[in-house]
Design a protein around this motif. Structure first.
Motif, short mmCIF file in Angstrom:
data_model
loop_
_atom_site.label_atom_id
_atom_site.label_comp_id
_atom_site.label_asym_id
_atom_site.label_seq_id
_atom_site.Cartn_x
_atom_site.Cartn_y
_atom_site.Cartn_z
N SER A 1 66.58 38.16 -3.25
CA SER A 1 65.51 38.66 -2.38
C SER A 1 65.34 37.76 -1.16
O SER A 1 65.11 38.24 -0.05
N GLY A 2 65.45 36.45 -1.36
CA GLY A 2 65.33 35.51 -0.25
C GLY A 2 66.42 35.71 0.78
O GLY A 2 66.16 35.67 1.99
N ILE A 3 67.64 35.93 0.32
CA ILE A 3 68.75 36.19 1.25
C ILE A 3 68.49 37.50 2.01
O ILE A 3 68.74 37.59 3.22
N TYR A 4 67.96 38.48 1.31
CA TYR A 4 67.60 39.76 1.92
C TYR A 4 66.60 39.54 3.06
O TYR A 4 66.72 40.13 4.15
N GLY A 5 65.63 38.66 2.85
CA GLY A 5 64.65 38.36 3.88
C GLY A 5 65.27 37.69 5.10
O GLY A 5 64.90 37.99 6.24
N ILE A 6 66.22 36.80 4.88
CA ILE A 6 66.90 36.13 5.99
C ILE A 6 67.68 37.14 6.82
O ILE A 6 67.68 37.08 8.07
N VAL A 7 68.37 38.07 6.17
CA VAL A 7 69.12 39.11 6.88
C VAL A 7 68.18 39.90 7.80
O VAL A 7 68.50 40.21 8.95
N LYS A 8 66.98 40.21 7.30
CA LYS A 8 66.01 40.97 8.09
C LYS A 8 65.56 40.18 9.33
O LYS A 8 65.42 40.76 10.42
N ILE A 9 65.31 38.90 9.17
CA ILE A 9 64.88 38.09 10.31
C ILE A 9 65.93 38.08 11.40
O ILE A 9 65.65 38.31 12.58
N VAL A 10 67.18 37.80 11.02
CA VAL A 10 68.26 37.71 12.01
C VAL A 10 68.47 39.04 12.72
O VAL A 10 68.55 39.11 13.95
N ALA A 11 68.53 40.13 11.95
CA ALA A 11 68.79 41.44 12.55
C ALA A 11 67.65 41.89 13.45
O ALA A 11 67.88 42.39 14.56
N THR A 12 66.41 41.72 13.01
CA THR A 12 65.27 42.15 13.81
C THR A 12 65.15 41.32 15.08
O THR A 12 64.94 41.87 16.17
N SER A 13 65.31 40.01 14.97
CA SER A 13 65.19 39.14 16.14
C SER A 13 66.26 39.45 17.18
O SER A 13 65.97 39.48 18.39
N ALA A 14 67.48 39.70 16.73
CA ALA A 14 68.56 40.02 17.67
C ALA A 14 68.27 41.30 18.44
O ALA A 14 68.46 41.39 19.65
N PHE A 15 67.76 42.32 17.74
CA PHE A 15 67.48 43.58 18.41
C PHE A 15 66.32 43.45 19.39
O PHE A 15 66.39 43.94 20.53
N ILE A 16 65.23 42.80 18.98
CA ILE A 16 64.07 42.68 19.86
C ILE A 16 64.42 41.84 21.09
O ILE A 16 63.99 42.13 22.21
N ALA A 17 65.23 40.79 20.91
CA ALA A 17 65.57 39.92 22.02
C ALA A 17 66.53 40.58 23.01
O ALA A 17 66.40 40.43 24.22
N PHE A 18 67.50 41.34 22.50
CA PHE A 18 68.58 41.83 23.36
C PHE A 18 68.72 43.35 23.43
O PHE A 18 69.39 43.86 24.33
N GLY A 19 68.09 44.08 22.50
CA GLY A 19 68.40 45.51 22.43
C GLY A 19 67.30 46.45 22.84
O GLY A 19 67.58 47.49 23.44
N VAL A 20 66.03 46.12 22.55
CA VAL A 20 64.97 47.11 22.71
C VAL A 20 64.77 47.50 24.17
O VAL A 20 64.50 48.67 24.47
N GLU A 21 64.92 46.56 25.11
CA GLU A 21 64.77 46.90 26.52
C GLU A 21 66.08 47.40 27.14
O GLU A 21 66.06 47.96 28.22
N ARG A 22 67.17 47.22 26.43
CA ARG A 22 68.47 47.68 26.94
C ARG A 22 68.78 49.09 26.48
O ARG A 22 69.24 49.93 27.27
N PHE A 23 68.51 49.37 25.21
CA PHE A 23 68.89 50.66 24.63
C PHE A 23 67.72 51.62 24.45
O PHE A 23 67.91 52.78 24.10
N GLY A 24 66.49 51.14 24.69
CA GLY A 24 65.35 52.02 24.59
C GLY A 24 64.86 52.20 23.17
O GLY A 24 65.09 51.37 22.29
N ARG A 25 64.18 53.33 22.94
CA ARG A 25 63.56 53.59 21.65
C ARG A 25 64.29 54.69 20.87
O ARG A 25 64.53 54.56 19.67
#
Length: 532
Positions: free
Chosen positions: A333-357
């Protein structure tokens, strides 16, 4: 007027909607907006932390012993569902009452009220002794605080954010949520390594830890600024302009600040002249019903996407697919949580304003459905062997698929419903809209957390994964109907949803700018006269 087809217009095109100047500033020029939002989002850490806390604490042997959690598998599942879901029930009511709080005392002090309520509930849980009633009561009160903050935080963040980075700032909501989930998983894993002889401290540590971030938040809240848009609605224009200029890190007479303020006041005056005082009846006003429908639908589908069931009961789910042992399943479960942090942070930092909603939503729910079909198929054909001391290759494959499943979740139905709902409402209805969104989220959160233990038992052979896979197919179909909102000012949403025409808005903005120019000239004349 129907919703404008955003596929035929470029979002952010100044010829499409009248917005404040399109001039771009570097991201670090908006550091004050990030700081204010970060303080508000500390309350959302509690949202994520409690998501992972309940299911993890419940598998600790000392908690089961102290609170007499025994019986058949079904009876234990029911108790687990009650302990976890009671917080969601409280959060539902906290979100419902969030709208009048925000409207009356503002965004900033509503957050403070949420902090105080949560602290009371957290203390009750931490000092509980041998009575599930104390746990239930503490979690319900804490839920009231979390629910209140869950609708105030995205409202506040959207209202202080420049439009060019609004998706990134409001998307921080989900980053903080997944950080909270991951921290709860790892604290649960750490205390699971305590010897049982340590007694109640094993479960008091993870429960008591939640008082740390909310305490820090309560200390910092008095130092942040109030929402300029709320101040404008309350006719506190001078303070609204001052706060807006401070948040934008620009002088009040800067053209960018003046243009944005003119657009805000124009929207407020239009709404007031058309409908009078703000009330819940605005839900039925022109252009508004579809926005509230979107808020309800996106959060309904988010909660039934399958991810929350896995987060709440990650240890149980991992045991169900063959990851045996309390510590081992908590580690997974802890590893699962780490995967979520990395994936969410990458998208918010680089993807949400580039690719939209809209596009990330479509791709995300499609991939989520695919991975869930695969997990269900492997589970159906290679079910875990009960009592086995080793983890089979099929179980490892299912664990990997769960990790892969959460990646598209982190760039679709995880953060984007909050981003979308923080954007689409106007100044008069935003607090009602976000309260609707948060209440919907908590309502289904409550239901999902309550029924998941039974679903794991009652839908064997991968059935629970097939169920959520079908829900994501439905999500894909409905996402096709959403408009794209990337790059548009909050005031432009009235045009997108047909509440007002472009020409009417441009005329009102010009009038407000003229009033600002007159006010500035009068101030200069007064200062000159005083000097003479």
């Amino acid at each position: 007027m129907p919703i404008i087809d955003m596929n035929t217009k470029e979002a952010g095109d100044a010829s499409f909607v009248p917005t404040a100047s399109q001039a771009q500033r570097p991201w670090n020029a908006h550091y004050r907006a990030y700081l204010c939002a970060a303080v508000g989002f500390m309350g959302i850490f509690l949202f994520g932390y409690d998501t992972g806390l309940g299911g993890g604490v419940l598998v600790l042997p000392t908690f089961a012993k102290d609170f007499n959690i025994t019986g058949t598998a079904t009876q234990v599942a029911d108790l687990q569902g009650h302990v976890v879901s009671i917080l969601q029930g409280g959060a539902f009511f906290g979100a419902i009452f969030g709208a009048p709080f925000m409207d009356y005392i503002g965004r900033k002090w509503s957050l403070m009220v949420g902090c105080i309520i949560f602290i009371i509930g957290g203390i009750v849980q931490t000092v509980a002794t041998n009575s599930l009633g104390q746990i239930y009561g503490g979690r319900f009160v804490a839920g009231l605080g979390v629910g209140l903050m869950s609708c105030v935080c995205p409202t506040y963040a959207s209202e202080i954010s420049p439009k060019e980075i609004r998706g990134r700032i409001t998307g921080l909501f989900q980053i903080v949520v997944v950080i909270g989930v991951a921290v709860s998983f790892w604290i649960n894993y750490a205390v699971s390594l305590y010897p049982a002889s340590r007694g109640a401290i094993q479960w008091r540590v993870p429960i008591g830890f939640q008082l740390v971030p909310v305490g820090i938040m309560a200390i910092l809240l008095p130092f942040i600024k109030e929402s300029p848009r709320w101040l404008a609605v309350k006719h506190k224009e001078e303070r609204a302009l001052t706060e807006l200029a401070w948040i934008r890190n620009l002088p009040a007479d800067d053209p960018l600040v003046q243009m944005e303020f003119a657009e805000i006041t124009a929207a407020v005056r239009e709404e007031e002249s058309a409908k009078g005082g703000a009330s819940w009846r605005d839900i039925l006003a022109k252009g508004n019903p579809v926005r509230f429908l979107i808020a309800f639908v996106v959060f309904t589908l988010q909660q039934w996407s399958g991810q929350n069931s896995i987060s709440y009961y990650a240890p149980t789910i991992f045991k169900a697919i063959g990851i045996t042992g309390s510590s081992t399943s908590l580690l997974a479960s802890g590893i699962y949580g780490i995967v979520k942090i990395v994936a969410t942070s990458a998208f918010i930092a680089f993807g949400v304003e580039r690719f939209g909603r809209k596009r990330p939503l479509l791709i995300g729910v499609a991939l989520m459905s695919m991975f869930l079909w695969i997990i269900g198929a492997v589970f159906n054909t290679h079910p875990p062997v009960t009592g086995s001391s080793t983890v089979s290759s099929a179980s490892i494959a299912m664990a990997v698929m769960i990790y892969l499943f959460v990646i598209p979740y982190c760039f679709s139905v995880g953060p984007l419903p909050w981003v979308i709902c923080a954007e689409i409402f106007n100044n008069r209805t935003r607090h009602y809209g976000l309260a609707t969104a948060a209440a919907t989220q908590w309502l289904w959160n409550f239901v999902v957390s309550l029924v998941t233990p039974r679903m794991v038992i009652g839908m064997p052979n991968g059935g629970i994964f097939f169920f959520f896979a079908v829900i994501n197919i439905i999500s894909f179909s409905l996402t096709l109907l959403l408009p794209e909102t990337k790059g548009l000012s909050l005031e432009s949403m009235d045009i997108v949803f047909g509440a007002i025409t472009k020409e009417e808005r441009e005329a009102e903005i010009a009038r407000q700018q003229a009033l600002l120019d007159v006010a500035d000239k009068e101030k200069v004349s007064v200062k000159h006269a005083e000097h003479v």
